[in-house]
Scaffold this active site. Sequence first.
Site, PDB file in Angstrom:
ATOM      1  N   ILE A  24       0.833  -1.202   0.000  1.00  0.00           N
ATOM      2  CA  ILE A  24       0.000   0.000   0.000  1.00  0.00           C
ATOM      3  C   ILE A  24       0.872   1.258   0.000  1.00  0.00           C
ATOM      4  O   ILE A  24       0.595   2.234  -0.700  1.00  0.00           O
ATOM      5  CB  ILE A  24      -0.943  -0.013   1.235  1.00  0.00           C
ATOM      6  CG1 ILE A  24      -1.942  -1.171   1.114  1.00  0.00           C
ATOM      7  CG2 ILE A  24      -1.662   1.312   1.397  1.00  0.00           C
ATOM      8  CD1 ILE A  24      -2.781  -1.416   2.373  1.00  0.00           C
ATOM      9  N   ASP A  69      14.207   2.709  10.731  1.00  0.00           N
ATOM     10  CA  ASP A  69      13.459   1.745  11.540  1.00  0.00           C
ATOM     11  C   ASP A  69      12.523   2.551  12.418  1.00  0.00           C
ATOM     12  O   ASP A  69      12.972   3.212  13.369  1.00  0.00           O
ATOM     13  CB  ASP A  69      14.424   0.905  12.389  1.00  0.00           C
ATOM     14  CG  ASP A  69      13.683  -0.175  13.168  1.00  0.00           C
ATOM     15  OD1 ASP A  69      12.433  -0.128  13.220  1.00  0.00           O
ATOM     16  OD2 ASP A  69      14.361  -1.061  13.720  1.00  0.00           O
ATOM     17  N   TYR A 163      -2.666  -7.072  16.779  1.00  0.00           N
ATOM     18  CA  TYR A 163      -2.834  -6.174  15.614  1.00  0.00           C
ATOM     19  C   TYR A 163      -4.078  -5.311  15.803  1.00  0.00           C
ATOM     20  O   TYR A 163      -4.031  -4.088  15.631  1.00  0.00           O
ATOM     21  CB  TYR A 163      -2.945  -7.017  14.345  1.00  0.00           C
ATOM     22  CG  TYR A 163      -3.090  -6.207  13.073  1.00  0.00           C
ATOM     23  CD1 TYR A 163      -1.976  -5.653  12.440  1.00  0.00           C
ATOM     24  CD2 TYR A 163      -4.338  -5.987  12.492  1.00  0.00           C
ATOM     25  CE1 TYR A 163      -2.107  -4.914  11.263  1.00  0.00           C
ATOM     26  CE2 TYR A 163      -4.479  -5.248  11.324  1.00  0.00           C
ATOM     27  CZ  TYR A 163      -3.364  -4.713  10.710  1.00  0.00           C
ATOM     28  OH  TYR A 163      -3.492  -3.982   9.553  1.00  0.00           O
TER      29      TYR A 163
HETATM   30  P1  NDP Z   1       3.253  -4.894   3.545  1.00  0.00           P
HETATM   31  O1  NDP Z   1       3.634  -6.003   4.446  1.00  0.00           O
HETATM   32  O2  NDP Z   1       3.169  -5.138   2.074  1.00  0.00           O
HETATM   33  O3  NDP Z   1       4.215  -3.630   3.783  1.00  0.00           O
HETATM   34  C1  NDP Z   1       4.536  -3.199   5.069  1.00  0.00           C
HETATM   35  C2  NDP Z   1       5.542  -2.082   4.946  1.00  0.00           C
HETATM   36  O4  NDP Z   1       5.913  -1.661   6.280  1.00  0.00           O
HETATM   37  C3  NDP Z   1       6.813  -2.507   4.249  1.00  0.00           C
HETATM   38  O5  NDP Z   1       7.193  -1.507   3.342  1.00  0.00           O
HETATM   39  C4  NDP Z   1       7.804  -2.628   5.399  1.00  0.00           C
HETATM   40  O6  NDP Z   1       9.130  -2.333   5.056  1.00  0.00           O
HETATM   41  C5  NDP Z   1       7.318  -1.539   6.326  1.00  0.00           C
HETATM   42  N1  NDP Z   1       7.875  -1.740   7.658  1.00  0.00           N
HETATM   43  C6  NDP Z   1       7.674  -2.801   8.489  1.00  0.00           C
HETATM   44  N2  NDP Z   1       8.386  -2.638   9.613  1.00  0.00           N
HETATM   45  C7  NDP Z   1       9.029  -1.450   9.508  1.00  0.00           C
HETATM   46  C8  NDP Z   1       9.906  -0.720  10.365  1.00  0.00           C
HETATM   47  N3  NDP Z   1      10.260  -1.193  11.567  1.00  0.00           N
HETATM   48  N4  NDP Z   1      10.389   0.463   9.930  1.00  0.00           N
HETATM   49  C9  NDP Z   1      10.046   0.947   8.720  1.00  0.00           C
HETATM   50  N5  NDP Z   1       9.212   0.312   7.867  1.00  0.00           N
HETATM   51  C10 NDP Z   1       8.721  -0.881   8.260  1.00  0.00           C
HETATM   52  O7  NDP Z   1       1.863  -4.381   4.126  1.00  0.00           O
HETATM   53  P2  NDP Z   1       0.669  -3.546   3.468  1.00  0.00           P
HETATM   54  O8  NDP Z   1       1.156  -2.709   2.357  1.00  0.00           O
HETATM   55  O9  NDP Z   1      -0.455  -4.464   3.256  1.00  0.00           O
HETATM   56  O10 NDP Z   1       0.281  -2.643   4.740  1.00  0.00           O
HETATM   57  C11 NDP Z   1       0.576  -1.274   4.835  1.00  0.00           C
HETATM   58  C12 NDP Z   1      -0.225  -0.696   5.997  1.00  0.00           C
HETATM   59  O11 NDP Z   1      -1.614  -0.909   5.774  1.00  0.00           O
HETATM   60  C13 NDP Z   1       0.093  -1.361   7.354  1.00  0.00           C
HETATM   61  O12 NDP Z   1       0.070  -0.405   8.374  1.00  0.00           O
HETATM   62  C14 NDP Z   1      -1.079  -2.329   7.522  1.00  0.00           C
HETATM   63  O13 NDP Z   1      -1.329  -2.640   8.872  1.00  0.00           O
HETATM   64  C15 NDP Z   1      -2.203  -1.532   6.894  1.00  0.00           C
HETATM   65  N6  NDP Z   1      -3.338  -2.352   6.488  1.00  0.00           N
HETATM   66  C16 NDP Z   1      -3.195  -3.311   5.518  1.00  0.00           C
HETATM   67  C17 NDP Z   1      -4.286  -4.082   5.134  1.00  0.00           C
HETATM   68  C18 NDP Z   1      -4.186  -5.150   4.092  1.00  0.00           C
HETATM   69  O14 NDP Z   1      -5.194  -5.865   3.905  1.00  0.00           O
HETATM   70  N7  NDP Z   1      -3.081  -5.303   3.366  1.00  0.00           N
HETATM   71  C19 NDP Z   1      -5.589  -3.897   5.777  1.00  0.00           C
HETATM   72  C20 NDP Z   1      -5.633  -2.854   6.770  1.00  0.00           C
HETATM   73  C21 NDP Z   1      -4.534  -2.115   7.093  1.00  0.00           C
HETATM   74  P3  NDP Z   1      10.196  -3.493   4.628  1.00  0.00           P
HETATM   75  O15 NDP Z   1       9.834  -3.882   3.243  1.00  0.00           O
HETATM   76  O16 NDP Z   1      11.472  -2.764   4.726  1.00  0.00           O
HETATM   77  O17 NDP Z   1      10.034  -4.590   5.640  1.00  0.00           O
END
Ligand code: NDP
Length: 258
Positions: A24, A69, A163
């Site tokens: 996203i 981070d 979560y």
């Molecule tokens: P992804 O798992 O595809 O992406 C998660 C992102 O968060 C990655 O870019 C990851 O970076 C980053 N991230 C994780 N840990 C850290 C950290 N410690 N510091 C910096 N960046 C970090 O998830 P989505 O795109 O699906 O989700 C994005 C947001 O949307 C989240 O907050 C999720 O909870 C929310 N959401 C998603 C839904 C869904 O159905 N997909 C539904 C409702 C909410 P890296 O690649 O470096 O690990």
Amino acid sequence: MNESFQLFDLAGRVAIVTGGGRGIGREIALTLARAGADIAIAELDIGPASDCIQEIRDMGREAMLIETDVRQPSSVEAMTQQVAARFGKVDILINNAGIAKNTPAEETPDEEWLGIIDINLNGLFWCCRAVGRRMLENGSGVIVNIASMSGSVVNKPQPQAAYNASKAAVVMLTKSLAAEWAGRGVRVNCVSPGYIGTEMTKMGMNNEEWKRTWLEMTPLGRVGEPAEIAHAVWFLASDAAAYATGTNLTVDGGYTCW
Ligand code: NDP
């Protein structure tokens, strides 16, 4: 451009997107760039984000990638300083970084609970605090937090208490910051997605029972596209949402209707 469209124009704005390298967040970064913003992606693992950075530069926008981070206040502060040094300001912050785990509550190890809260809630607050300070100094700024429908309803059938609790806290933190900062030029809102097709939902979509339940419980009968969340974020980040603060915009295919 007519006046209404101009309200969505982000030309000259600087936006930070956490976790903007994939899923996203990637779509949010690209959408805000298409609307005219220069973008800083703050990402834990910067490798996968480099093609997104290139795509933004190909649009003629400025883009920077900063290894960050969000769990570490010092890392967040350093990221904020780098963006301010490069662009001289930050207009928009999108707190998108987040993780999910599906463990029954009674079996959840300490580290897993703490790990989820550390990224989804603490990390989001460190970013709001560090970037918010600069926005308050400038007397303007917009923050959009990515919460979840899981902040309002309990998902079925998978267990994910940590979560859900973290996302409910994001909704309340959003309202609290909105109320504190409204009189000082900073708007704070959140978007609550339903099931969106990313890495996060891949495991569930590969599980026949989960997938059937998810789609049956979603009136629109499908998972959403990352772009369908990015457009809601764009609205809240733009002047078209000038009167919106403290709101939680749910974009879930109707899931929370039932
Ligand atoms: P992804 O798992 O595809 O992406 C998660 C992102 O968060 C990655 O870019 C990851 O970076 C980053 N991230 C994780 N840990 C850290 C950290 N410690 N510091 C910096 N960046 C970090 O998830 P989505 O795109 O699906 O989700 C994005 C947001 O949307 C989240 O907050 C999720 O909870 C929310 N959401 C998603 C839904 C869904 O159905 N997909 C539904 C409702 C909410 P890296 O690649 O470096 O690990």
